[in-house]
Design a protein around this motif. Structure first.
Motif, PDB file in Angstrom:
ATOM      1  N   PHE C  11       0.846  -1.213   0.000  1.00 40.19           N
ATOM      2  CA  PHE C  11       0.000   0.000   0.000  1.00 40.19           C
ATOM      3  C   PHE C  11       0.872   1.250   0.000  1.00 40.19           C
ATOM      4  O   PHE C  11       0.463   2.303  -0.466  1.00 40.19           O
ATOM      5  N   GLY C  12       2.092   1.145   0.537  1.00 42.42           N
ATOM      6  CA  GLY C  12       2.971   2.309   0.650  1.00 42.42           C
ATOM      7  C   GLY C  12       3.667   2.672  -0.648  1.00 42.42           C
ATOM      8  O   GLY C  12       4.145   3.789  -0.804  1.00 42.42           O
ATOM      9  N   ARG C  13       3.685   1.740  -1.630  1.00 36.54           N
ATOM     10  CA  ARG C  13       4.347   2.080  -2.891  1.00 36.54           C
ATOM     11  C   ARG C  13       3.633   3.264  -3.551  1.00 36.54           C
ATOM     12  O   ARG C  13       2.419   3.217  -3.751  1.00 36.54           O
ATOM     13  N   PRO C  14       4.367   4.299  -3.886  1.00 39.52           N
ATOM     14  CA  PRO C  14       3.704   5.496  -4.416  1.00 39.52           C
ATOM     15  C   PRO C  14       2.970   5.236  -5.724  1.00 39.52           C
ATOM     16  O   PRO C  14       1.908   5.827  -5.973  1.00 39.52           O
ATOM     17  N   GLU C  15       3.461   4.326  -6.568  1.00 41.84           N
ATOM     18  CA  GLU C  15       2.810   4.141  -7.872  1.00 41.84           C
ATOM     19  C   GLU C  15       1.421   3.510  -7.738  1.00 41.84           C
ATOM     20  O   GLU C  15       0.642   3.509  -8.689  1.00 41.84           O
ATOM     21  N   GLN C  16       1.120   2.971  -6.546  1.00 44.71           N
ATOM     22  CA  GLN C  16      -0.200   2.370  -6.344  1.00 44.71           C
ATOM     23  C   GLN C  16      -1.325   3.396  -6.402  1.00 44.71           C
ATOM     24  O   GLN C  16      -2.472   3.048  -6.604  1.00 44.71           O
ATOM     25  N   SER C  21      -3.820   1.984 -13.513  1.00 42.39           N
ATOM     26  CA  SER C  21      -3.762   0.713 -12.800  1.00 42.39           C
ATOM     27  C   SER C  21      -3.508   0.943 -11.308  1.00 42.39           C
ATOM     28  O   SER C  21      -3.140   0.026 -10.586  1.00 42.39           O
ATOM     29  N   GLY C  22      -3.714   2.171 -10.845  1.00 40.81           N
ATOM     30  CA  GLY C  22      -3.574   2.474  -9.417  1.00 40.81           C
ATOM     31  C   GLY C  22      -4.807   2.055  -8.645  1.00 40.81           C
ATOM     32  O   GLY C  22      -5.850   1.709  -9.227  1.00 40.81           O
TER      33      GLY C  22
END
Lengths: 243, 380, 226
Positions: C11-16, C21-22
């Protein structure tokens, strides 16, 4: 459209003893343990809820909440702990049955008219003996009605477990059918799953009649109970979904 | 007037619910249809508003055949009250009462205003307007049911066993309320019940049905009790009909004795001579406002010191009383049977004693009342 | 292994949180698919349930249909429909609607059937026509059960829409399918958790809907434990 007929009977004949039988057997192994486990958990929960009224709403809300969680998500969330064992499917499927079984156990136990309960007490029945000899037998038709709904729902849901890689008829549908763009295994998987559900349903009806000979000829109560179970289409009395 | 002319109702399964019924229900009066279950009384009622369609014959309201009118329109002009009220659980008391005005397309505010008036008319508190039916008692629900039926001010009111689901005490008060309302409103009421007591109490006319849907007798209650046409009717109205019939004779025809009524300040000496002169074993002692205090027996008086005032003696409780101007012979008889002295105390509407009547005197009055009610050739 | 840390890391990955596709885009897709399917199903099932319930005809058929529908493995139905009709939104919608109609239909039917005959008698006796009886009496009283049917259908649709990713559609199921393909376990778990979250939102939403729509006079009776 291609000229090929929608169902390839040759494939079915070839695989009847092969992949079809394997998947069907897996499906059985994944379906019946959760139903039994669910019943084993629902009985004490239901008995406690019938005896101590305040227990019931939180138990029912919890069961309904669990029921709402999509199975595929629950399978995956459990997988890190249980791995690729049948437990990954059995635990969630057993939890799902609670939303159907617990209310039916409570309703079933409450079916005993108060005067019968008092007559039993007056004849010297203790609480445990009364439960075992009076209340539980009276509850059987209603519990059986719930068990029928729970079995049918469980058997159809096992197919989702195949996505996680646990086998069963879903595997037939996914691997043999969809991934190879071949409809026959999909149709076979659907029909076998439905057939299994209906056969189990029929077996439960027979079992219930054998267990409760006194209900033969006046099946109105069980009919009403299953009608209600049918109406709420699995989970829950509408009222207690969220406290 | 509602007329049934040779009306028959045969259900698809062949059972005949109503068999060649002829009946004229007078305008502005309460007519009760009574009989055992399965006698066709409810079917007859429901043919008036076309909830049941008749097989043959004619039902007409003021000469208009009900079949010439569209059922929904017809029903909106007829009030309908059923057992257990049939209130809509999802609507407030006020909106339940306003149901028919809403259907008729009245302005919402006007409909609710009218509903408020009706609440008052049937004896409901204004505070109950916003409540829901499940928050009311059975009796209150039934009052709402009556108010709902009256909302559009229909000339005709059909009541199908409206009070049979409430307890006897509440039922009695609802019956009295209905009698009071009817005095005021003068509707044409058709009331179905299986309870002959209720029929006699509220009916201006009673139609007794026999099983198989035939009319057995149609009469005013006094005559029905005095002269049942056959054994079925006699059996149906019950063995104590003689006593019940006394309800129709006023108590004011009784001659009351006031010479045995003495003031509490009278001395025992004086009272002894009153009792001797009257040749009566009991005297009624009253206070200065002429309200009854209790009975004193001639025996007690004989044993008392001559100068003692009656008020200081041990008096026997005065028991039951009846109101001379408004009660019936039945109430007077009741009071005398229940009195410790065997005598009924007649009072004025303000509670002051008019006089007392002994059971023997009552018997004579009842005797002559019986004569009066039975015409020449009567069967009593 | 620490599963919670895995999921938190994912959840912490910024690209999410951005792009098509976020998480927000996938969540919205899922809500749109589910909402559309539910609306279509309700538009079919509620009127049919109301009318069959009012006339009392077709009840056995509706019950049989619902029983059969419950026995159907949803994943099989979805894949068969897509295989026969081709990949795309329309075939998936058809499958979702087919699965959502029975619970709505049966609950609506039973809700209307369950109205006390005395009330229907009173309504007709006061001069309500068939349509007025249905709209002013039967529908409001059946509403709690209709909502149960809609909720059951909504939960089923949210759940099945997850599987729709297997036949090439977007939505939260994509995280599970793509995670499997990439052997990205935190992604599968994160996606699963989001599906759970959406299901819980559905439950809360229906509880609120019930509070707003169901007449107060009906609520207390329904709340009494059976």
């Amino acid at each position: 459209m291609t000229e090929a007929p929608p169902v390839d009977w040759g494939w079915i004949q070839r695989q009847l003893d092969g992949v079809i039988a394997d998947r069907l057997l897996e499906h059985l192994y994944l379906s019946f343990p959760p139903i039994l486990l669910g019943l084993l958990v629902a009985l004490p929960l239901g008995i406690a809820s019938a005896r101590w009224r305040p227990v019931y709403p939180p138990v029912l809300s919890g069961a309904n909440m669990l029921y709402a969680i999509p199975s595929i998500a629950l399978f995956y969330l459990l997988a890190p702990y249980t791995g690729l064992t049948p437990w990954t499917a059995i635990i969630p499927l057993a939890l799902y049955t609670l939303a159907i079984l617990v209310p039916n156990v409570v309703d079933g136990l409450n079916q005993v008219p108060d005067h019968v309960r008092q007559a039993a007490a007056a004849m010297g029945f203790g609480p445990l003996r009364r439960l075992l000899q009076v209340e539980l037998p009276a509850a059987i038709p209603v519990v059986a009605a719930g068990l029928r709904v729970a079995s049918v729902a469980t058997i159809s849901m096992v197919s989702v477990a195949s996505v996680v890689g646990l086998g069963g008829l879903g595997q037939l549908i996914l691997t043999e059918g969809f991934q190879r763009q071949f409809p026959t295994p999909i149709i076979a998987g659907i029909l076998l799953s439905v057939l299994l559900a209906f056969l189990t349903d029929g077996a439960l009806v027979l079992l219930q009649r054998w267990l409760t000979p006194w209900t033969r000829g006046r099946r109105a109560e069980a009919g009403r109970a299953s009608r209600r179970a049918r109406a709420s289409s699995a989970p829950a009395r509408e009222e207690e979904a969220v406290p | 007037m509602i007329t049934f002319e040779d009306v028959t109702k045969r259900f698809p399964d062949g059972t005949v619910a109503v068999d060649h019924l002829d009946l004229e229900i007078p305008t502005g009066r309460t007519t009760v249809l009574v009989g055992p279950s399965g006698c066709g009384k409810t079917t007859s009622l429901r043919m008036i508003n076309r909830m049941v369609e008749l097989t043959s014959g004619t039902v007409a309201i003021d000469g208009d055949d009900v079949r010439t009118r569209e059922p929904a329109v017809l029903r909106r002009s007829i009030g309908y009250v059923i057992q257990q009220a049939g209130l809509f659980p999802h609507r407030t008391v006020l909106d339940n009462i306003a149901t028919v005005p809403f259907l008729l397309g009245w302005d919402k505010r006007k409909a609710r205003e009218r509903a408020g008036e009706l609440m008052e008319l049937v004896g409901l508190e204004p505070g109950q307007a916003r409540r829901y039916p499940h928050q009311l008692s059975g009796g209150q629900q039934q009052r709402v049911g009556v108010a709902r039926a009256l909302a559009a001010d229909p000339p005709v009111l059909l009541m199908d066993e409206p009070f049979s689901a409430v307890d006897p005490v509440v039922r009695a008060s609802l019956q009295e309320e209905l009698i009071r309302l009817q005095d005021e409103l003068q509707k044409t009421i058709v009331f179905v019940t299986h309870d002959i007591e209720e029929a006699v109490k509220i009916g201006d006319a009673i139609a007794v049905f026999r099983p198989g849907g035939r009319l057995a007798q149609f009469d005013v209650p006094e005559r029905l009790l005095a002269e049942p046409v056959d054994e079925f009717v006699e059996g149906f109205i019950g063995y104590d009909r003689g006593v019940r019939r006394l309800s129709f004779f006023p108590a004011r025809t009784l001659s009351l004795r006031s010479d045995v009524v003495v003031d509490a300040g009278t001395s025992a000496e004086k009272a002894r001579s009153v009792a001797r002169d009257a040749a009566e074993p009991w005297l009624l002692v009253v206070d200065p406002d002429k309200r009854p205090l209790g009975w004193v027996s001639a025996e007690t008086l004989e044993g008392a010191a001559g100068d003692r005032e009656l008020g200081s003696l041990a008096l026997v409780g005065y028991g039951h009383i009846f109101v001379v101007a408004t009660d019936s012979l039945r109430a007077a008889l009741d009071a005398s049977v229940l009195s410790p002295a065997g005598r009924a105390i007649g009072v004025d509407t303000d509670g002051t004693v008019v006089g007392v009547v002994s059971q023997a005197d009552l018997g004579a009055a009842i005797w002559s009342a019986g004569d009066a009610a039975v015409p020449v050739g009567g069967r009593d | 292994m620490n599963v919670v840390l895995w999921i938190l890391e994912w959840f912490g990955r910024p690209e999410q949180w951005t792009g098509t596709s976020g998480i927000p885009a996938r969540f919205l897709e899922h809500v749109l698919y589910s909402g559309l399917a539910l609306l279509l199903s309700a538009a079919i099932a509620v009127p049919v349930g109301l009318v069959t319930g009012h006339t009392g005809r077709g009840g056995f058929l509706a019950a049989t249909l619902a029983n059969f529908a419950r026995a159907l493995p949803t994943i099989g139905v979805l894949m068969l429909v897509v295989l026969v009709l081709g990949i795309g939104l329309a075939p998936v919608m058809a499958a979702l609607v087919a699965l959502a109609v029975p619970p709505i239909l049966v609950n609506t039917y039973e809700g209307v059937r369950g109205v006390d005959p005395q009330l229907r008698d009173a309504a007709e006796g006061m001069g309500m026509r068939g349509r007025e009886v249905l709209l002013r009496l039967e529908t409001p009283i059946a509403l709690p059960l209709i909502l149960v049917g809609l909720r059951t259908a909504a939960i089923q649709v949210v759940s099945t829409a997850t599987i729709a990713a297997f036949v090439g559609l977007g939505g939260l199921g994509r995280f599970i399918v793509d995670g499997r393909a990439r052997q990205d376990f935190p992604m599968i778990l994160g996606g699963s958790l989001l599906v759970v979250l959406l299901a819980l939102i559905v439950i809360v939403l229906f509880a609120l809907l019930r509070r707003v729509l169901v007449a107060r006079g009906l609520r207390r009776r329904a709340a009494a434990p059976i």
